[in-house]
Design an enzyme around this catalytic site. Structure first.
Site, PDB file in Angstrom:
ATOM      1  NE  ARG A   1      -4.301  -1.527   1.504  1.00 21.84           N
ATOM      2  CZ  ARG A   1      -5.175  -1.660   2.164  1.00 21.84           C
ATOM      3  NH1 ARG A   1      -5.328  -1.286   3.687  1.00 21.84           N
ATOM      4  NH2 ARG A   1      -6.455  -2.176   1.979  1.00 21.84           N
TER       5      ARG A   1
ATOM      6  CE  LYS B   1     -20.407 -17.221   6.899  1.00 18.96           C
ATOM      7  NZ  LYS B   1     -20.617 -16.432   8.269  1.00 18.96           N
TER       8      LYS B   1
ATOM      9  N   GLY C   1      -9.203  -9.050  -1.093  1.00 23.96           N
ATOM     10  CA  GLY C   1      -7.957  -9.526  -0.410  1.00 23.96           C
ATOM     11  C   GLY C   1      -7.576 -10.794  -0.732  1.00 23.96           C
TER      12      GLY C   1
ATOM     13  N   GLY D   1     -13.135  -3.910   0.354  1.00 20.86           N
ATOM     14  CA  GLY D   1     -14.765  -3.321   0.549  1.00 20.86           C
ATOM     15  C   GLY D   1     -14.995  -2.143  -0.626  1.00 20.86           C
TER      16      GLY D   1
END
Ligand code: AMP
Length: 397
Positions: A35, A197, A353, A376
């Site tokens: 990053r 999920k 990720g 996200g």
């Protein structure tokens, strides 16, 4: 809208929001510098123009001033990476910081302490944002990974720079590439979705159902869909409360002419572990004492062909429990097929990720058209939501 490439930073103080939320070990050493490295082109552009940079970032989720989340820990690496003088303000606001800002010279960097030491940051407090805004002549947002948050330094602050605000080079690349996929894809457009999920991916699935030609499903969510279709999936991961939702997805797909690929066969195990017993079964005939861990060989071939036939590919989420070598084959096969598709001229974008970790594990990162650095924020973009970090710069709603 300003493009950073066309902006002259000479003698200007650029207030730059980055995402230096890097992992640290127990000695507070950085274990993955990705990053920080990703911000270098933007830093270079401003410094080479003869501007100075005031860096704002968060690190971790501190409650108040927590020394373990201090940005001081990244100072040595930032100095080494940029090769210029990097000063550090021990508080992101206050009289001493103001004095440091006033003394800042062209081609210098001033790194401010963690902005999340103030809860005004996450509250999106306008007075806090205005105080920070007073330090710079121009605001540059290069923190795509936090673009889905309406925080003081990621969104609110932009309103104090009506004419002098822009994306940094990293964020601009993220926005441009995601726009290309989501709003202007070459067809056929195939989305590959995996992970654990279905509940965490349902919003993106629903949005993609209005945009793609094919959806390829893998990972744990595959079993919820198989069970919804009446299959026996043994003790595989299933979200029983999502069965109706899964059926609705299949119906909408049919209506919208979207082909949904689910795994034909599955590599199962008798328990959750790398050295567990492995057996392959049709995914809808998994015995009660076995659980699905990875897509099977027939599925791999099928998915590979669909990927190779696509002109645009979006990938988020692993096909199985790729962290265990014995169950990483499906994820590898998909990564390899996407890499081949890129070679054939398709536009391929991966993010999240776990997908990025898998691509790095297989050493295929150079073979994708673009890899998003954000989890996200990328998901929310693909869900079709407007991100405050983007709209505060573009002035769109
Ligand atoms: P997500 O954060 O939802 O993208 O999920 C990523 C995680 O899903 C990874 O840690 C995988 O190990 C896990 N995963 C993938 N396939 C399965 C599976 N068949 N059963 C359980 N977990 C899985």
């Amino acid at each position: 809208m300003n493009r950073i490439q066309n902006y002259a930073f000479a003698n200007k103080k650029a207030l730059l929001r980055v995402d230096y939320n890097v992992p640290l070990n127990e000695q507070f050493e950085i274990t993955d510098t990705t990053r920080i490295d990703a911000s270098l082109p933007t830093l270079r552009k401003i410094l080479d123009d003869g501007g100075s940079v005031i860096i704002m970032s968060h690190l971790g989720r501190p409650k108040g001033k927590d020394a373990s989340c201090s940005l001081k820990h990244i100072l040595p690496y930032l100095r080494k990476l940029t090769g210029v003088e990097v000063l550090f303000a021990e508080d992101c606001i206050g009289a001493e910081t103001e004095a440091m800002v006033a003394r800042l010279q062209p081609k210098q960097i001033l790194l401010l302490e963690n902005v999340r030491f103030y809860k005004e940051e996450t509250d999106g407090d306008a007075a806090f944002a205005q105080k920070l805004a007073s330090y710079g002549d121009v605001y540059v947002n290069d923190a795509f990974a936090t673009a889905h948050r309406e925080h003081a330094t990621t969104a609110v602050i932009a309103r104090f720079f009506p004419n002098d605000k822009m994306f940094g080079l990293l964020m601009q690349a993220e926005v441009d590439n995601l726009n290309k996929v989501m709003n202007n894809p070459k067809r056929p457009f195939t989305a590959i979705l995996g992970g654990s999920k279905i509940s965490t991916k349902i919003n993106i699935i629903n949005n993609l159902l209005t945009k793609v030609d094919n959806i390829i499903l893998g990972g744990g969510m595959n079993y919820t869909v198989h069970k919804a279709m009446g299959g026996n999936v043994g003790k595989s991961l299933v979200e029983n409360e999502m069965l109706d939702v899964a059926r609705e997805v299949l119906e909408t797909a049919k209506k919208n002419n979207v082909k949904v690929y689910v795994s034909e066969d599955t590599v199962t195990s008798d328990r959750f572990g790398n050295d567990a017993l492995r057996r392959i079964y049709p995914t809808d005939e998994i015995p009660d004492d076995m659980e699905g861990m990875d897509i099977g060989p027939k599925t791999c071939l099928n998915y590979r062909q669909a990927i190779l036939d696509s002109a645009t590919v979006l990938w988020n989420g692993p096909m199985g429990v790729f962290e265990f070598d014995n169950f990483s084959n499906g994820t590898f096969m998909v990564a390899d097929a996407v890499a081949r598709a890129t070679e054939q001229g398709s536009f391929t974008l991966a993010g999240g990720g776990d997908s990025v970790a898998a691509i790095n594990k297989f050493k295929l990162s150079e073979k994708f058209s673009y890899i998003s650095t954000a989890g996200g924020a990328m998901l929310e973009f693909c869900e079709g939501r407007s991100l405050p970090g983007i709209t505060s710069i573009t002035d769109e709603k």
